[in-house]
Scaffold this motif. Sequence first.
Motif, PDB file in Angstrom:
ATOM      1  N   TYR A 155       0.672  -1.265   0.215  1.00 32.84           N
ATOM      2  CA  TYR A 155      -0.076   0.062   0.155  1.00 32.84           C
ATOM      3  C   TYR A 155       0.837   1.401   0.022  1.00 32.84           C
ATOM      4  N   PRO A 156       1.322   1.794  -0.989  1.00 25.62           N
ATOM      5  CA  PRO A 156       2.089   2.938  -1.113  1.00 25.62           C
ATOM      6  C   PRO A 156       1.253   4.259  -0.541  1.00 25.62           C
ATOM      7  N   LEU A 157       1.949   5.068  -0.158  1.00 25.03           N
ATOM      8  CA  LEU A 157       1.688   6.301   0.714  1.00 25.03           C
ATOM      9  C   LEU A 157       0.966   7.062  -0.594  1.00 25.03           C
ATOM     10  N   ALA A 158      -0.264   7.363  -0.637  1.00 27.72           N
ATOM     11  CA  ALA A 158      -0.967   8.314  -1.853  1.00 27.72           C
ATOM     12  C   ALA A 158      -0.681   9.482  -1.462  1.00 27.72           C
ATOM     13  N   PRO A 159       0.309  10.498  -2.643  1.00 28.01           N
ATOM     14  CA  PRO A 159       0.424  11.717  -2.182  1.00 28.01           C
ATOM     15  C   PRO A 159      -0.641  12.660  -2.246  1.00 28.01           C
ATOM     16  N   ALA A 160      -1.856  12.490  -2.777  1.00 27.99           N
ATOM     17  CA  ALA A 160      -2.916  13.384  -2.621  1.00 27.99           C
ATOM     18  C   ALA A 160      -3.396  13.098  -1.486  1.00 27.99           C
ATOM     19  N   ALA A 161      -3.637  11.940  -1.096  1.00 21.74           N
ATOM     20  CA  ALA A 161      -4.471  11.751   0.203  1.00 21.74           C
ATOM     21  C   ALA A 161      -3.434  12.093   1.531  1.00 21.74           C
ATOM     22  N   LEU A 162      -2.176  12.266   1.383  1.00 22.37           N
ATOM     23  CA  LEU A 162      -1.340  12.823   2.388  1.00 22.37           C
ATOM     24  C   LEU A 162      -1.434  14.166   2.663  1.00 22.37           C
ATOM     25  N   ASP A 163      -1.517  14.816   1.297  1.00 25.45           N
ATOM     26  CA  ASP A 163      -1.597  16.208   1.169  1.00 25.45           C
ATOM     27  C   ASP A 163      -2.799  16.569   1.989  1.00 25.45           C
ATOM     28  N   TRP A 164      -4.099  15.938   1.675  1.00 20.57           N
ATOM     29  CA  TRP A 164      -5.450  16.458   2.116  1.00 20.57           C
ATOM     30  C   TRP A 164      -5.354  16.178   3.831  1.00 20.57           C
ATOM     31  N   LEU A 165      -4.574  15.231   4.197  1.00 21.40           N
ATOM     32  CA  LEU A 165      -4.250  14.896   5.778  1.00 21.40           C
ATOM     33  C   LEU A 165      -3.447  16.139   6.325  1.00 21.40           C
ATOM     34  N   HIS A 166      -2.303  16.403   5.678  1.00 20.29           N
ATOM     35  CA  HIS A 166      -1.765  17.495   6.376  1.00 20.29           C
ATOM     36  C   HIS A 166      -2.406  18.790   6.108  1.00 20.29           C
ATOM     37  N   ASP A 167      -3.441  19.099   5.332  1.00 23.21           N
ATOM     38  CA  ASP A 167      -4.174  20.425   5.337  1.00 23.21           C
ATOM     39  C   ASP A 167      -5.044  20.160   6.405  1.00 23.21           C
ATOM     40  N   HIS A 168      -5.427  19.028   7.212  1.00 24.96           N
ATOM     41  CA  HIS A 168      -6.633  18.868   8.003  1.00 24.96           C
ATOM     42  C   HIS A 168      -6.266  18.534   9.409  1.00 24.96           C
ATOM     43  N   SER A 169      -5.049  17.929   9.418  1.00 25.21           N
ATOM     44  CA  SER A 169      -4.444  17.450  10.897  1.00 25.21           C
ATOM     45  C   SER A 169      -3.485  18.222  11.438  1.00 25.21           C
ATOM     46  N   PRO A 170      -3.316  18.728  12.771  1.00 25.27           N
ATOM     47  CA  PRO A 170      -2.353  19.602  13.212  1.00 25.27           C
ATOM     48  C   PRO A 170      -1.043  18.771  13.096  1.00 25.27           C
ATOM     49  N   ARG A 171      -0.856  17.426  13.461  1.00 22.63           N
ATOM     50  CA  ARG A 171       0.462  16.684  13.410  1.00 22.63           C
ATOM     51  C   ARG A 171       0.097  15.635  12.575  1.00 22.63           C
ATOM     52  N   VAL A 172       0.949  15.278  11.611  1.00 26.15           N
ATOM     53  CA  VAL A 172       0.736  14.038  10.733  1.00 26.15           C
ATOM     54  C   VAL A 172       2.372  13.678  10.584  1.00 26.15           C
ATOM     55  N   SER A 173       2.522  12.249  10.764  1.00 27.15           N
ATOM     56  CA  SER A 173       3.801  11.543  10.757  1.00 27.15           C
ATOM     57  C   SER A 173       3.662  10.152  10.107  1.00 27.15           C
ATOM     58  N   ILE A 174       4.886   9.486   9.722  1.00 32.01           N
ATOM     59  CA  ILE A 174       4.566   8.375   9.075  1.00 32.01           C
ATOM     60  C   ILE A 174       5.552   7.454  10.098  1.00 32.01           C
ATOM     61  N   ALA A 175       4.965   6.395  10.685  1.00 31.86           N
ATOM     62  CA  ALA A 175       5.862   5.557  11.480  1.00 31.86           C
ATOM     63  C   ALA A 175       7.025   4.892  10.663  1.00 31.86           C
ATOM     64  N   PRO A 176       8.110   4.881  11.639  1.00 32.40           N
ATOM     65  CA  PRO A 176       9.404   4.138  10.802  1.00 32.40           C
ATOM     66  C   PRO A 176       9.240   2.729  11.004  1.00 32.40           C
ATOM     67  N   ILE A 177       8.295   2.152  10.694  1.00 34.09           N
ATOM     68  CA  ILE A 177       7.938   0.497  10.622  1.00 34.09           C
ATOM     69  C   ILE A 177       7.309   0.347   9.316  1.00 34.09           C
ATOM     70  N   THR A 178       7.322  -0.560   9.117  1.00 29.79           N
ATOM     71  CA  THR A 178       6.476  -1.272   7.732  1.00 29.79           C
ATOM     72  C   THR A 178       5.702  -2.514   8.310  1.00 29.79           C
ATOM     73  N   VAL A 179       4.646  -2.603   8.030  1.00 26.23           N
ATOM     74  CA  VAL A 179       3.920  -3.570   8.582  1.00 26.23           C
ATOM     75  C   VAL A 179       3.773  -4.683   7.411  1.00 26.23           C
ATOM     76  N   PRO A 180       4.042  -6.013   7.656  1.00 23.21           N
ATOM     77  CA  PRO A 180       3.916  -6.930   6.504  1.00 23.21           C
ATOM     78  C   PRO A 180       2.278  -7.002   6.281  1.00 23.21           C
ATOM     79  N   ASP A 181       1.921  -7.519   5.088  1.00 24.09           N
ATOM     80  CA  ASP A 181       0.584  -7.630   4.322  1.00 24.09           C
ATOM     81  C   ASP A 181      -0.012  -8.643   5.088  1.00 24.09           C
ATOM     82  N   TRP A 182      -0.340  -8.724   6.014  1.00 20.26           N
ATOM     83  CA  TRP A 182      -0.748  -9.870   6.969  1.00 20.26           C
ATOM     84  C   TRP A 182      -2.338  -9.107   7.282  1.00 20.26           C
TER      85      TRP A 182
END
Length: 196
Positions: A132-159
Amino acid sequence: MAVPQRLALFGTSADPPTLAHRQIIQWLAQEFDLALVWAADNPLKTDQTPLGHRMAMLNCLVQELGEPKVRLSPELSHRFTRVSVARAQAQWPQASLTLALGADLLPQLPRWHQAEELFPQVGVVIIPRTGYPLAPAALDWLHDHSPRVSIAPITVPDWSSRAFREGQRPDELSPGVLDYIQRQQLYRDVVLPSTV
């Protein structure tokens, strides 16, 4: 002035909770003062296992972790995240709240119930997930609406819970969750691995 307690909010369908859920919860416990976890009905999904069973399975996972910074919080369970957040705000009015969301949910967020009111109230940490790649447009929308947005430095397997229900990956559950499923005779179409 005291520093606000940093609370992670992790609501999930947990149908059933997998080892990927466990990995996320463990990471949240390391990064936050307290991780509040609950199962909830998802308004975008149909034919879910009864909520009581999903909450019980999530409790098995939390108990197995034995992590004091993780708390099963059924009082926060609601089909709309906006209501869950409002309940957390009422219970911990001085806390800094952060929603933990899988990367697979990013494109849906603008369509969530009262999204325009929800996201300005909380920080968001996105949990990367294989496939599930990080969708740039969706990330932009979230940055516009949330006071704090971060990406966790982990990757969860597709379980995924769905893959389990479809019988593709019956071995990606913790022993306690698997035992609960067998005792309650849930997911009868899935061939389960032996717990012996």
